[in-house]
Design a protein around this motif. Sequence first.
Motif: not given
Length: 459
Positions: A368-376
């Motif tokens: 969320s919000r800037g890919k925070s907490g994501s794996n990408d």
Amino acid sequence: MERKNTWLSYNEEDKKNLEVLASDYKEYLTNGKTERECVKESVKLAQRAGYKDLEHFIAEERQLKPGDKVYRTWMDKTIVLFQIGSKSMEEGLNILGAHIDSPRMDLKQNPLYEDTEMALLDTHYYGGVKKYQWVTLPLALHGVVIKKDGTTVEINIGEKDTDPVVGVTDLLIHLSGQQLEKKAKVVIEGEDLNVLIGSRPAKDEEKDAVKKEMIQIFQEEYGIEEEDFLSAEIEVVPAGPARDFGLDRSMIMSYGQDDRVCAYTSLAAMLNVEDAERTTCCILVDKEEIGSVGATGMHSRFFENTLAEIVALTGEYSELKLRRILQNSHMLSSDVSAAFDPNYPQVMEKKNAAYFGKGLVLNKYTGSRGKSGSNDANPEFVAKLRRMFDENEVAFQTAELGKVDEGGGGTIAYIPAGYAMDVIDCGVAVLNMHAPWEITSKSDLYEVEKGYEVFLRNC
């Protein structure tokens, strides 16, 4: 990039196979409304497919060899399955990972009380829910009570046609003027999610007569006392089976499809694949909805510990070998994505949304919000999957979880990615996500199971 609706490509055999898969899936959903029930169903299916309990191999120090199929459970709420491949495990595993917990209400440890001659159960909601969705529904009680002597009492009330149901009441429209002025998140407060279970008083009791009547029912029907709730794990879930949805029967409505739609298809794919060159693995975990914490969540060492046992039984164990296996593995984090809803188009960006009937969904990143907490996920891994799915005629689409800054969410993907393996979120689009009753497309169910098989065989 326009994706065709998969229904248009199916022949009669496809449609038949699709309905068989959907029927088996609905049975799994209906029988598995808690993590423990899902594990129990998964063990049944695994044993039917020839999988053996890893604990027997460990106890007997029996060596594992290519083709062997084993499973291991942990605390009855997590299960992992392996099929040993012909290639060295140091080349890595092909892993499918999903979660089997779903949003719900849990009974508090001291739940039973009486108010104005009504017996109620106090709850604490679990996971991300819109609390107002859980009132005026027929609800069921599922779970276990562990007595002081270690005896386990299984609870399942509200699913049979002859069972009573319970529920949370709501304020009548005639008196709800002030309530309707509140914001949706506080229309129903968490402490107001109290489950009504009875109103008949016990005879010859002056105080808490209705509560005492309920205690007597629990004692007579289940052999449990009020204090036994201290060591109970009882979940309040929607009552009723999974059902076909839509006049064309093209969809499924059920409780718990996030994430059991991906859990079941991962399990089905694992059980269908035979003689893969790389060792294959399917892990179904608990606690994702509250951060993958605890001894049965993905953050625990259960998966790593079990893999260490596997390595020890397939050859000489070393910490370096274990780490090489993990970093050389590929994983599909089998989790759902938000389906585009024409009733709420404003939260989606249409070019990057998931749609019913367009196949499995690849989410390169969540957060969320800037890919925070994501794996990408890495583009090299995405390209490999694109090629694999196209070569094997698996319909797929890519998506984000809504517009930028609209909200967001997460999965278990970032946790196994911490071992330096390639991981991407890959699953089914869902309508009504986290609501008591969620909706999926049968064609997407079919495509994702097919895609998971392709991944296990070819990645």
